[in-house]
Design an enzyme around this catalytic site. Structure first.
Site, short mmCIF file in Angstrom:
data_model
loop_
_atom_site.label_atom_id
_atom_site.label_comp_id
_atom_site.label_asym_id
_atom_site.label_seq_id
_atom_site.Cartn_x
_atom_site.Cartn_y
_atom_site.Cartn_z
N LYS A 146 0.80 -1.27 0.04
CA LYS A 146 -0.02 -0.03 0.11
C LYS A 146 1.01 1.18 0.07
CE LYS A 146 -0.77 1.73 4.66
NZ LYS A 146 -1.86 2.08 5.60
N ASP A 175 -2.12 -6.55 2.35
CA ASP A 175 -2.74 -5.70 3.35
C ASP A 175 -2.82 -6.50 4.50
OD1 ASP A 175 -4.55 -4.55 5.36
OD2 ASP A 175 -6.02 -3.99 3.98
N HIS A 176 -1.75 -5.91 5.44
CA HIS A 176 -1.14 -7.11 6.71
C HIS A 176 -2.22 -7.11 7.51
CE1 HIS A 176 -0.25 -2.94 7.96
NE2 HIS A 176 -0.44 -3.57 9.33
N GLU A 214 -4.61 4.25 17.39
CA GLU A 214 -3.09 4.50 17.53
C GLU A 214 -2.73 5.39 18.52
OE1 GLU A 214 -0.97 3.69 13.27
OE2 GLU A 214 -2.75 4.85 13.07
N ASP A 233 -5.58 6.48 4.26
CA ASP A 233 -4.54 5.77 4.88
C ASP A 233 -5.01 4.32 5.49
OD1 ASP A 233 -1.70 5.63 5.34
OD2 ASP A 233 -2.10 5.90 7.38
N HIS A 238 -7.48 -1.09 5.15
CA HIS A 238 -7.73 -1.93 6.38
C HIS A 238 -9.03 -2.01 6.87
CE1 HIS A 238 -3.23 -1.63 6.12
NE2 HIS A 238 -3.25 -0.61 6.64
N LYS A 329 -5.13 8.85 15.13
CA LYS A 329 -3.80 9.03 15.62
C LYS A 329 -3.89 9.76 16.87
CE LYS A 329 -1.59 8.03 11.62
NZ LYS A 329 -0.82 6.80 11.73
P1 NAD Z 1 11.79 3.86 2.07
O1 NAD Z 1 11.98 5.17 1.56
O2 NAD Z 1 12.47 3.57 3.47
O3 NAD Z 1 12.61 2.90 1.03
C1 NAD Z 1 12.55 2.92 -0.53
C2 NAD Z 1 13.40 1.71 -1.06
O4 NAD Z 1 13.37 1.86 -2.48
C3 NAD Z 1 14.89 2.07 -0.96
O5 NAD Z 1 15.49 0.71 -0.56
C4 NAD Z 1 15.42 2.54 -2.04
O6 NAD Z 1 16.58 2.24 -2.34
C5 NAD Z 1 14.50 1.88 -3.11
N1 NAD Z 1 14.52 2.93 -4.25
C6 NAD Z 1 13.90 3.98 -4.06
N2 NAD Z 1 13.98 4.60 -5.68
C7 NAD Z 1 14.58 3.60 -6.29
C8 NAD Z 1 14.87 3.33 -7.66
N3 NAD Z 1 14.81 4.44 -8.54
N4 NAD Z 1 15.38 2.26 -8.01
C9 NAD Z 1 15.66 1.28 -7.26
N5 NAD Z 1 15.39 1.45 -6.05
C10 NAD Z 1 14.72 2.66 -5.52
O7 NAD Z 1 10.30 3.47 1.92
P2 NAD Z 1 9.62 2.22 2.88
O8 NAD Z 1 9.10 2.93 4.22
O9 NAD Z 1 10.34 1.09 2.89
O10 NAD Z 1 8.19 2.21 1.86
C11 NAD Z 1 8.38 1.24 0.81
C12 NAD Z 1 6.86 0.99 0.38
O11 NAD Z 1 6.02 0.37 1.19
C13 NAD Z 1 6.06 2.37 -0.01
O12 NAD Z 1 5.30 2.37 -1.13
C14 NAD Z 1 5.48 2.52 1.37
O13 NAD Z 1 4.35 3.45 1.22
C15 NAD Z 1 4.90 1.21 1.62
N6 NAD Z 1 4.87 0.81 3.12
C16 NAD Z 1 5.60 1.44 4.10
C17 NAD Z 1 5.60 0.82 5.29
C18 NAD Z 1 6.35 1.13 6.34
O14 NAD Z 1 6.24 0.80 7.67
N7 NAD Z 1 7.76 1.73 5.99
C19 NAD Z 1 4.32 0.34 5.83
C20 NAD Z 1 3.26 0.03 4.54
C21 NAD Z 1 3.53 0.32 3.47
#
Ligand code: NAD
Length: 481
Positions: A146, A175-176, A214, A233, A238, A329
């Site tokens: 998501k 969707d966890h 939350e 969100d 969810h 939140k």
């Molecule tokens: P982040 O910004 O921490 O990590 C992004 C990753 O993508 C990095 O490893 C980066 O190197 C890679 N990346 C970015 N641009 C790139 C490119 N052009 N080529 C190759 N690799 C590239 O993001 P995140 O928090 O890990 O989130 C990732 C996805 O998961 C997002 O869509 C976010 O909305 C979703 N998400 C995150 C969470 C969370 O808890 N962090 C929860 C639910 C959903």
């Protein structure tokens, strides 16, 4: 009873965004726990693919640190053996760098899964390159995170960019919430017992409450959150998924499309909402804590950090039964719960009619997963027929045993991907139907310049949310851990 671990077949799992926050906090520690439990075969491989310029050893160190920090309770210390199965490729999702190297690393004859743990803007680019560089084949699976769009138009665009490269049967929209043990137990309870299903309708159920509360604010990701808000969100995905599992008709079989067809019918039966059925809120600063607008770095923001909705389904089963949904939140406790509140008895034979309370089936999703059924019984001991209302614990924790290694939602879902089981993943048409219902609600308050009500940090939300139920002669359940 100890939970059985059934190993999956050997696989190569590529994690795009393998150095990111989600991969470090959830995906990699989760895979390590599955490795420890014996579910992940010794020759399974995980390949990190991201922008950072790392080699395999550098990546192993990053993953070791992630396991140290986020690994939680694990029963094995075999980190080195797990790390030996890791590899890394520096990949540019929008360019050509790294793709041939990645193609060379994929082993023939094992399951191939690609986890897109990157922003949705990269889904189409990665999907296209997986095909162009000959990495994907008919049995490859892709997992997408998501947010799946921010409205119907963008969700359709994302679906189209994936559909151009993969068949729907290869796409796993995660969707966890659906990976939680109790969510699946809810289906077992409804469809594995005779007792509940005959009562599961407007004749016996007064209303249903779904709460995802939350304690944290939006600090850290305020600017991102401010463009989305609680409706996009949390509700569109969810809460909507939880509503579907509660409200759906029994599928003919517990298999992916039978379950997802029934969920889709629920979403399509959602009635449009009137403005008085929606309460939006924003947490307000106090002497020591910053408010939403400061956290979002937008002092004119009208994005909601809280939302409560009164939702109705237009079908025979649920006619006249309100579903009250709320999420927010900075509330008083971190707690996610579904409560099915049954109707009161039509007549009481007992004198103490004050004790006549409705049965409530409460399904707690976090922080502790569990299920209770509130029933009325006689207070034990002499002194006449005094009634008490007590929770009957249906978690069967004792019968099933405390299992420190029980997989969390992410782990369970990743193993489902490897097994090729899409039951707990959202289908493209489900996501689009959810946006089709959500879009007019959001555009409605944009057109009205709706400003969220304020609420105190540590409270249960704005006063108007209480009025939403009070007007109907009902009240929210306490938000408690
Ligand atoms: P982040 O910004 O921490 O990590 C992004 C990753 O993508 C990095 O490893 C980066 O190197 C890679 N990346 C970015 N641009 C790139 C490119 N052009 N080529 C190759 N690799 C590239 O993001 P995140 O928090 O890990 O989130 C990732 C996805 O998961 C997002 O869509 C976010 O909305 C979703 N998400 C995150 C969470 C969370 O808890 N962090 C929860 C639910 C959903």
């Amino acid at each position: 009873m100890v939970s059985r671990v059934i190993p999956v077949d050997p696989f190569d799992l590529v994690i795009f965004g393998g150095t990111g926050d989600l991969a470090r906090r959830k995906i990699l520690p989760g895979l390590f726990r599955r490795y420890c439990s014996g579910q992940m075969p010794a020759d399974a491989r995980i390949i990190g693919a991201a922008r950072s310029d790392l080699d395999a050893d550098g990546y192993r160190q990053l993953v070791r640190d992630a396991i140290d920090e986020f690994g939680g309770k694990t029963t094995c210390n075999d980190v080195d053996a797990f790390l030996a199965n890791l590899d890394y490729v520096t990949v540019d999702a929008r360019g050509d760098q790294g793709w041939e190297e990645l193609a060379g690393k994929m082993r023939p004859g094992v399951i191939h899964a690609h986890y897109f743990s990157v922003g949705p803007g990269l889904f189409g680019d990665i999907a296209e390159r997986l095909n162009r560089f000959g990495i994907a084949h008919d049995d490859s699976r892709v997992v997408v995170e998501k947010p799946f769009g921010r409205d119907l138009a963008s969700a359709k665009e994302l679906n189209a960019s994936l559909a151009a490269q993969f068949d729907e049967s290869q796409i796993y929209r995660i969707d966890h919430y659906l990976g939680k043990e109790t969510v699946q137990n809810l289906m077992a309870l409804r469809f594995g017992n005779l007792l509940f299903e005959p009562l599961w309708n407007a004749q016996y159920i007064d209303h249903i409450q779904i709460t995802v509360a939350e304690t944290v604010g939006v600090g850290g990701r305020g600017a991102y959150y401010d463009k989305s808000g609680a409706m996009r969100d949390m509700v569109q995905n969810h809460l909507m998924q939880l509503l579907c599992l509660i409200a759906m008709e029994p599928p003919s079989k517990f298999e992916p499309d039978s379950v997802r067809d029934e969920k889709l019918k629920v979403i399509r039966a959602l009635q449009p909402l009137e403005p008085h059925e929606i309460v939006r809120g924003q947490y307000e600063a106090n002497d020591t804590q910053s408010g939403y607008r400061e956290d979002a770095e937008n002092d004119r923001s009208s994005t909601e950090s809280y939302i409560a909705l009164k939702v109705a389904l237009a079908n025979w089963r649920w006619s006249g039964v309100p579903f009250y949904l709320r999420t927010g939140k900075r509330l008083s406790a971190r707690s996610s719960e579904i409560a099915v509140v049954f109707k009161k008895m039509p007549h009481s034979i007992f004198e103490e009619s004050d004790n006549e309370q409705a049965n409530i089936l409460a399904i707690q999703l976090q922080p502790n997963e569990g299920m209770t059924l509130d029933v009325t019984i006689k207070e034990p001991g002499p002194g006449g027929m005094r009634l008490v209302h007590v929770p009957l614990d249906m978690t069967f924790a004792e019968a099933l045993g405390e299992d420190a290694d029980a997989p969390d939602a992410y782990e369970r879902l990743i193993m489902d991907v490897i097994r090729g089981n899409q039951t707990l993943f959202m289908r493209g048409d489900e996501v689009e139907a959810a946006w089709r219902w959500t879009d007019p609600i959001i555009s409605g308050w944009q057109a009205r310049n709706d400003v969220p009500k304020t609420y105190d940090i540590g409270s249960s939300g704005p006063m108007d949310a209480h009025m939403l139920l009070h007007r109907d002669g009902r009240k929210w359940r306490d938000i408690k851990q």
